[in-house]
Design a protein around this motif. Structure first.
Motif, short mmCIF file in Angstrom:
data_model
loop_
_atom_site.label_atom_id
_atom_site.label_comp_id
_atom_site.label_asym_id
_atom_site.label_seq_id
_atom_site.Cartn_x
_atom_site.Cartn_y
_atom_site.Cartn_z
N SER A 1 -9.68 4.23 -7.64
CA SER A 1 -9.17 5.43 -6.97
C SER A 1 -9.01 5.07 -5.50
CB SER A 1 -10.17 6.59 -7.08
OG SER A 1 -10.32 6.99 -8.42
N ALA A 2 -7.91 5.50 -4.91
CA ALA A 2 -7.68 5.28 -3.49
C ALA A 2 -8.08 6.55 -2.74
CB ALA A 2 -6.23 4.94 -3.23
N THR B 1 -8.10 8.17 0.92
CA THR B 1 -7.53 8.03 2.26
C THR B 1 -8.05 9.13 3.16
OG1 THR B 1 -5.52 7.10 1.27
CG2 THR B 1 -5.38 7.83 3.56
N THR C 1 0.62 5.15 4.23
CA THR C 1 -0.46 4.65 3.36
C THR C 1 -0.19 5.00 1.90
OG1 THR C 1 -2.07 4.82 5.14
CG2 THR C 1 -2.94 4.77 2.90
N LEU C 2 0.18 6.24 1.63
CA LEU C 2 0.42 6.65 0.25
C LEU C 2 1.61 5.92 -0.36
CD1 LEU C 2 -0.23 10.49 0.55
CD2 LEU C 2 -1.73 8.75 -0.44
N LEU D 1 0.60 2.63 -1.79
CA LEU D 1 -0.21 2.75 -3.00
C LEU D 1 0.63 2.87 -4.26
CD1 LEU D 1 -3.02 5.14 -1.74
CD2 LEU D 1 -3.11 2.65 -2.02
N GLY E 1 0.60 -0.18 -6.18
CA GLY E 1 -0.65 -0.34 -6.91
C GLY E 1 -0.67 0.46 -8.19
N VAL F 1 -4.13 1.15 -9.29
CA VAL F 1 -4.53 2.44 -8.73
C VAL F 1 -4.30 3.53 -9.77
CG1 VAL F 1 -4.10 4.13 -6.89
CG2 VAL F 1 -3.98 1.67 -6.38
N ALA G 1 -5.33 9.14 -6.51
CA ALA G 1 -5.46 9.15 -5.06
C ALA G 1 -6.15 10.43 -4.62
CB ALA G 1 -4.09 9.04 -4.40
N TRP H 1 -2.39 -7.68 -1.94
CA TRP H 1 -3.59 -6.85 -2.06
C TRP H 1 -3.87 -6.46 -3.51
CZ3 TRP H 1 -3.86 -1.63 -3.59
CH2 TRP H 1 -2.64 -0.97 -3.75
N ILE H 2 -2.83 -6.26 -4.30
CA ILE H 2 -3.04 -5.84 -5.69
C ILE H 2 -3.75 -6.93 -6.48
CG2 ILE H 2 -1.88 -5.20 -7.84
CD1 ILE H 2 0.32 -3.92 -6.06
#
Length: 176
Positions: free
Chosen positions: A7-8, A10, A27-28, A31, A34, A40, A43, A99-100
């Protein structure tokens, strides 16, 4: 790649800041890759105060909105999260290329005692850099932006039961 592993969460401290919604959107939007990559699963947006604009962004993106004023915002977000791992971000954080794969590998191979991975963040204040270096050696007492932490490690007040060993990760976070 394993399906929907984290879960992200923020954090947006001040939704009244004129650039806050743009930073949150940056930022979103990152994601989304992801989600497409199966990493992900959901969120959560943690806001420091009520805001119609933030509520509209949360509704449009399918994110859960949590209002939080005291303590660690990532613990508040983790309470609303649906996955076992939490990616802690601040509005404006943009995970850089790779990053993923990095987070997928960390989450998939972390031992039970390894509960915290830390993405590399751009240099901040000298005190922030010092705290991060000390935590890398001595362990972390609470989650910070850029951390990937097991949900169960976060207690209601946001501090860990003990110090968690920090595993530095090779992926970076850029600031929008």
């Amino acid at each position: 790649m394993r399906a929907l592993m984290l879960s992200a969460v923020t954090y947006l401290a001040d939704p009244a800041d004129p650039d806050a919604i743009d930073r949150l959107a940056d930022t979103l939007s990152v994601l989304v890759s992801g989600v497409a990559g199966g990493l992900v699963g959901d969120a959560v947006i943690v806001a420091g105060r009520d805001s119609e604009a933030v509520a509209a962004v949360a509704e449009a993106t399918g994110a859960t909105l949590v209002l939080h004023r005291d303590g660690n915002p990532y613990a508040a977000g983790a309470a609303a999260a649906r996955r076992d791992w939490i990616l802690c971000l601040e509005a404006g954080d943009v995970p850089a290329e790779g990053w993923i794969r990095t987070l997928d590998r960390f989450v998939g191979t972390a031992r039970p005692e390894t509960a915290l991975g830390r993405l590399h963040r751009p240099a901040g204040s000298w005190l922030g850099r010092l705290v991060r270096r000390v935590e890398t050696v001595a362990g972390a007492r609470q989650a910070r932006a850029g951390d990937v932490v097991r949900r169960e490690a976060l207690r209601a007040e946001g501090a860990f039961a003990g110090r968690l060993k920090v595993r530095p990760l090779i992926a970076r976070i850029e600031r929008a």
